[in-house]
Scaffold this active site. Structure first.
Site, PDB file in Angstrom:
ATOM      1  N   GLN A  78       1.218  -1.188  -0.109  1.00  0.00           N
ATOM      2  CA  GLN A  78      -0.132  -0.063  -0.094  1.00  0.00           C
ATOM      3  C   GLN A  78       1.139   1.104  -0.101  1.00  0.00           C
ATOM      4  O   GLN A  78       0.555   2.348  -0.632  1.00  0.00           O
ATOM      5  CB  GLN A  78      -1.073   0.188   0.662  1.00  0.00           C
ATOM      6  CG  GLN A  78      -2.257   0.960   1.249  1.00  0.00           C
ATOM      7  CD  GLN A  78      -3.221   0.450  -0.214  1.00  0.00           C
ATOM      8  OE1 GLN A  78      -4.064  -0.855   0.409  1.00  0.00           O
ATOM      9  NE2 GLN A  78      -3.860   0.953  -0.712  1.00  0.00           N
TER      10      GLN A  78
ATOM     11  N   LYS B  66      -2.822  -1.123   6.811  1.00  0.00           N
ATOM     12  CA  LYS B  66      -3.391  -1.709   5.770  1.00  0.00           C
ATOM     13  C   LYS B  66      -4.225  -2.795   7.248  1.00  0.00           C
ATOM     14  O   LYS B  66      -3.260  -2.586   8.858  1.00  0.00           O
ATOM     15  CB  LYS B  66      -3.231  -3.271   5.022  1.00  0.00           C
ATOM     16  CG  LYS B  66      -4.437  -4.215   4.555  1.00  0.00           C
ATOM     17  CD  LYS B  66      -4.559  -3.210   3.126  1.00  0.00           C
ATOM     18  CE  LYS B  66      -5.552  -4.177   2.514  1.00  0.00           C
ATOM     19  NZ  LYS B  66      -5.803  -3.232   1.131  1.00  0.00           N
TER      20      LYS B  66
ATOM     21  N   ASP C  15     -12.362  -3.760   1.516  1.00  0.00           N
ATOM     22  CA  ASP C  15     -10.939  -4.586   1.188  1.00  0.00           C
ATOM     23  C   ASP C  15     -11.815  -6.245   0.761  1.00  0.00           C
ATOM     24  O   ASP C  15     -13.425  -6.146   1.038  1.00  0.00           O
ATOM     25  CB  ASP C  15      -9.780  -5.027   1.734  1.00  0.00           C
ATOM     26  CG  ASP C  15      -8.317  -6.016   0.613  1.00  0.00           C
ATOM     27  OD1 ASP C  15      -8.275  -4.941   0.489  1.00  0.00           O
ATOM     28  OD2 ASP C  15      -8.966  -7.081   0.913  1.00  0.00           O
TER      29      ASP C  15
END
Ligand code: NDP
Length: 449
Positions: free
Chosen positions: A111, A126, A166
């Protein structure tokens, strides 16, 4: 590999021996940025790489909740705040039984680079849980989300850390998480989560952004090699958020999508996938992809029996892995190449194994790496944050136009970096180098922190 990179890789392997996905992600980056590191001997003195591969903070916590049968269940929650170098921590939450620290760290590490490529001021993070939303009632999902946020709220904030969705976390889950955050904080901090529904602070086109962005990137990559999507056959793994909107945009660009999948198997429809039906099955009914055959009996369903997804056995010009990490193996890559695949663009994070990527590149297949190709989702999340700060809305067309420009720029950065550093056409290396240069410069500028 130069001795500094070798040392960092060896130390990282030793320290994280039980984290294969994280090591895979680190290795891919370190092996491709060598030409940059070679030019900057000073990086070693400031331990630049050692700091880059170590998360700023890892938070793990207990998530107790009560199911509909009155039983108490305990899940584990995570937030890996990997880097705040170029903006507040930013990255999705994943609810899936496979979630563990290795997967959280690999996603957080990726990321940082992805967010740097967008050109927007967002750091990398995350999070998630080993909670399995499949088969749970709405009330169970709500109770789990409320418990998860009751701990997470103290670690996030619109200028601190901004989670999003996600796998297993869509608009429903974001709604429950946001409601609980707002209740605890007694403040309407709209920008603390992205992926909100449009009627209470979400951005138009955020739902579509990752899939649409993937197709903008694919279009640019093909154009650089004098190809277009017009008339091409496309196969897509997954049938979740990314897969559905990738399919929709592929049609708009003149391609024909013939296969999609879920974790149980894939559907093949030579007439072209009926995407409105897939949306109905997956988004509304939360059903299984094989239910597609109830309405389209001419289609075929192939059950997944082994490690490899059957979707990659279907002949295609363009393959779009949009399900999960390491879902496209060397074996699948070989079948795709035998069947004449032209391009593989990654909608999921790290969907190709390292061996598969190496093989595809060696055979001259165009590879659009996840960090670049699926960055449209987080870029549009950053546009959602801007709208929340301005207390203003852009139209769907305005957001989509910004997304398209961002994806065009990302491809351009990958292409330029690949050419400048002697690997033209290798966009995996190009993406890593372009992001790394920006991050390394920022690390140097901010001192030893
Ligand atoms: P969803 O939960 O909406 O959909 C996930 C899809 O992938 C489902 O069809 C699911 O099938 C399938 N899948 C999940 N795990 C596996 C597995 N172990 N094996 C086979 N299939 C599996 O998730 P998203 O579409 O949001 O995310 C898909 C990928 O895209 C992930 O890698 C995510 O990190 C990445 N991504 C998502 C972004 C976003 O904006 N949503 C942004 C950037 C990247 P089943 O229903 O059977 O579980």
């Amino acid at each position: 590999m130069n001795s500094y990179l070798e040392k960092v890789l060896r130390d990282t392997e030793q320290k994280n021996i039980h984290e294969p996905e994280f090591l895979q992600a680190v290795k891919e980056v370190l092996t491709t940025v060598e030409p940059v590191v070679d030019k900057h001997k000073e990086y070693e003195n400031i331990a630049l790489l050692e700091r880059m591969v170590e998360p700023e903070r890892i938070i793990t916590f207990r998530v107790p909740w009560v199911n509909d049968a009155g039983e108490v269940i305990v899940n584990r929650g995570y937030r890996v705040q990997f880097s705040s170098l170029i903006g507040p921590y930013k990255g999705g939450l994943r609810f899936h039984p496979s979630v563990n620290q290795s997967i959280m760290k690999f996603l957080g590490f990726e990321q940082i680079f992805k967010n740097a490529l967008t050109g927007l001021p967002i750091g990398g993070a995350k999070g998630g849980s080993d909670f399995d939303p499949k088969g749970k009632s709405d009330n169970e999902i709500m109770r789990f989300c409320q418990s998860f946020m009751t701990e997470l709220y103290r670690h996030i904030g619109q200028d601190v850390d901004v989670p999003a969705g996600d796998i297993g976390v869509g608009a429903r889950e974001i709604g429950y998480l946001f409601g609980q955050y707002k209740r605890i904080r007694n403040a309407y901090e709209g920008g603390v989560l992205t992926g909100k529904a449009v009627y209470y602070g979400g951005s138009l086109a955020r739902t579509e952004a990752t899939g649409y962005g993937l197709l903008f990137f694919t279009r640019e990559m093909l154009a650089a090699h004098n190809q277009t999507l017009q008339g091409k056959t496309v196969t897509i793994s997954g049938s979740g958020n990314v897969a559905i909107y990738a399919c929709e945009k592929a049609y708009t660009m003149g391609a024909k999508v013939v296969a999609m999948s879920d974790s149980n198997g894939c559907i093949y429809d030579e007439n072209g996938i009926d995407i409105e039906l897939v949306k109905e099955i997956k988004e509304v009914q939360r059903g299984r992809i094989k239910e597609y055959l109830n309405k389209h009996p001419q289609a075929k369903y192939i059950e997944k029996t082994g490690e490899d997804s059957p979707v990659w056995t279907i002949k295609t010009d363009i393959a779009l892995p949009c399900a999960t990490q390491n879902e496209l193996t060397l074996n699948s890559a070989k079948i795709l190449v035998e069947n004449g695949v032209l391009a593989v663009a990654e909608g999921a994070n790290m969907p190709c194994t390292q061996e598969a990527t190496d093989y595809l590149l060696e055979k001259g297949v165009l590879v659009g790496p996840a960090k670049a190709a699926n960055a449209g989702g987080v870029a549009t999340s950053a546009i959602e944050m801007s709208q929340n700060s301005m207390r203003y809305y852009y139209t769907f067309e305005e957001v989509e136009a910004k997304l398209e420009q961002i994806m065009v720029n990302i491809f351009k950065s990958c292409k330029e970096a690949s050419e400048q550093y002697g690997c033209p056409g290798n966009y995996v290396a190009g993406a890593n180098i372009a992001a790394f240069r920006k991050l390394a410069k920022s690390m140097k500028a901010q001192g030893i922190v």
